[in-house]
Scaffold this motif. Structure first.
Motif, PDB file in Angstrom:
ATOM      1  N   THR A  66       0.831  -1.208   0.000  1.00 14.35           N
ATOM      2  CA  THR A  66       0.000   0.000   0.000  1.00 14.35           C
ATOM      3  C   THR A  66       0.860   1.250   0.000  1.00 14.35           C
ATOM      4  O   THR A  66       1.965   1.260   0.549  1.00 14.35           O
ATOM      5  CB  THR A  66      -0.938   0.017   1.227  1.00 14.35           C
ATOM      6  OG1 THR A  66      -1.750   1.171   1.164  1.00 14.35           O
ATOM      7  CG2 THR A  66      -0.140   0.060   2.522  1.00 14.35           C
ATOM      8  N   GLU A  67       0.366   2.290  -0.626  1.00 18.97           N
ATOM      9  CA  GLU A  67       1.089   3.554  -0.681  1.00 18.97           C
ATOM     10  C   GLU A  67       0.678   4.489   0.455  1.00 18.97           C
ATOM     11  O   GLU A  67       1.281   5.549   0.648  1.00 18.97           O
ATOM     12  CB  GLU A  67       0.837   4.246  -2.024  1.00 18.97           C
ATOM     13  CG  GLU A  67       1.374   3.459  -3.219  1.00 18.97           C
ATOM     14  CD  GLU A  67       1.121   4.179  -4.532  1.00 18.97           C
ATOM     15  OE1 GLU A  67       0.464   5.247  -4.510  1.00 18.97           O
ATOM     16  OE2 GLU A  67       1.578   3.674  -5.579  1.00 18.97           O
ATOM     17  N   SER A 113      -3.011   5.813  13.584  1.00 18.17           N
ATOM     18  CA  SER A 113      -4.066   6.377  12.742  1.00 18.17           C
ATOM     19  C   SER A 113      -3.688   6.315  11.267  1.00 18.17           C
ATOM     20  O   SER A 113      -2.520   6.132  10.915  1.00 18.17           O
ATOM     21  CB  SER A 113      -4.345   7.828  13.148  1.00 18.17           C
ATOM     22  OG  SER A 113      -3.183   8.628  12.974  1.00 18.17           O
ATOM     23  N   ILE A 114      -4.710   6.448  10.437  1.00 15.93           N
ATOM     24  CA  ILE A 114      -4.526   6.466   8.983  1.00 15.93           C
ATOM     25  C   ILE A 114      -5.098   7.783   8.469  1.00 15.93           C
ATOM     26  O   ILE A 114      -6.229   8.133   8.813  1.00 15.93           O
ATOM     27  CB  ILE A 114      -5.245   5.279   8.317  1.00 15.93           C
ATOM     28  CG1 ILE A 114      -4.765   3.967   8.934  1.00 15.93           C
ATOM     29  CG2 ILE A 114      -5.016   5.273   6.813  1.00 15.93           C
ATOM     30  CD1 ILE A 114      -5.542   2.758   8.476  1.00 15.93           C
ATOM     31  N   PRO A 115      -4.332   8.545   7.687  1.00 14.90           N
ATOM     32  CA  PRO A 115      -4.807   9.852   7.213  1.00 14.90           C
ATOM     33  C   PRO A 115      -6.154   9.764   6.505  1.00 14.90           C
ATOM     34  O   PRO A 115      -6.378   8.880   5.682  1.00 14.90           O
ATOM     35  CB  PRO A 115      -3.695  10.288   6.247  1.00 14.90           C
ATOM     36  CG  PRO A 115      -2.479   9.570   6.721  1.00 14.90           C
ATOM     37  CD  PRO A 115      -2.968   8.243   7.227  1.00 14.90           C
TER      38      PRO A 115
END
Length: 272
Positions: free
Chosen positions: A119-120, A142-144
């Motif tokens: 994943t990028e 967390s993930i943006p």
């Protein structure tokens, strides 16, 4: 004159005999007293020897018991000290002396097993903090522009445990690392999680295809009905095929509310 000499001799002999008898009596009495004294001394000596022997035995037994108790106490004390030392060491290393940087490094290590390598999108390890309710160290991943991936914390045993995508639950914590920078547990857990995700994705795909077919058939049947009508006015008054698809989708959602997202996705494929 001769008679007087004889009497004198008789008296002298009598005195000598008397003296000899008296001395013999005294000698016999003396021997008897000495024998009694020796017997008494022997008895006292024997009793004293017996008492001394008993005291020695008692003292040795008591000493042996004291040594055994002392030895047992030392072993127990050593065990307790070792346990205390181990617990103290673990607590010191993994709870009281874990810096924010070490907490982040530990989290990054675990995430190398959980985060997809193809994943990028990059995850973010937030700043660790101490929870005042349980006095444990927490850190959030967390993930943006999306929800949090999950939360990690160091439990009272010095183990790193996670919730969210780490455990597949929002309420149940699971151990992801047994000690600082130990990643084998995370690897096994991530592998099992990925396997479960693959099975869930497969099941989700099968459900989506099933809902798609039902919604598509509802739309197709309505379209065939519309096409069979010759009168244009009547044809304009009946339900459209798109409406039939929505009606079918709403019916499915009412029957299977847990699959609402899957049904909506299937509906989108039909009406688009």
């Amino acid at each position: 004159m001769k008679r007087n000499n004889t009497q004198v001799k008789t008296i002298i002999m009598t005195m000598i005999i008397t003296i000899i008898i008296t001395l013999s009596i005294f000698y016999a009495i003396g021997l008897s007293n000495n024998s009694e004294k020796e017997s008494k001394i022997n008895e006292e000596s024997h009793e004293l020897s017996h008492q001394t022997s008993y005291k020695e035995v008692k003292t040795n037994t008591s000493s042996s018991t004291t040594v055994e108790k002392s030895k047992s106490s030392t072993i127990n004390s050593s065990t307790v000290k070792e346990d205390d030392k181990t617990t103290h060491s673990t607590s010191q290393q993994l709870e009281k002396h874990l810096t924010n940087q070490q907490m982040k490094e530990w989290t990054h290590g675990v995430m190398t097993e959980f985060w997809p390598r193809d994943t990028e999108i990059n995850y973010i390890v937030e700043e660790p903090y101490l929870n005042s309710d349980d006095n444990l160290a927490y850190v959030t991943v967390s993930i943006p522009q999306t929800d949090n991936f999950g939360t990690l914390r160091v439990n009272s045993s010095g183990q790193l445990e996670g919730i969210g995508n780490f455990s597949g639950s929002l309420v149940d914590w699971v151990i992801v690392s047994k000690q600082y920078m130990e990643l084998e547990t995370a690897k096994e857990l991530a592998s099992k999680r990925n396997q479960n995700l693959e099975e869930e994705a497969k099941e989700r795909k099968q459900k989506e295809e099933s809902y798609y077919n039902m919604i598509y058939d509802a739309r197709d049947k309505q379209q065939q009905y519309i096409d069979s009508i010759d009168n244009e006015q009547v044809k304009q008054s009946v339900q459209t095929s798109q409406s039939a698809a929505f009606v079918e989708a709403n019916y499915l959602i009412s029957e299977y509310p847990e699959d609402t997202d899957i049904i909506k996705k299937a509906l989108g494929r039909v009406v688009d």
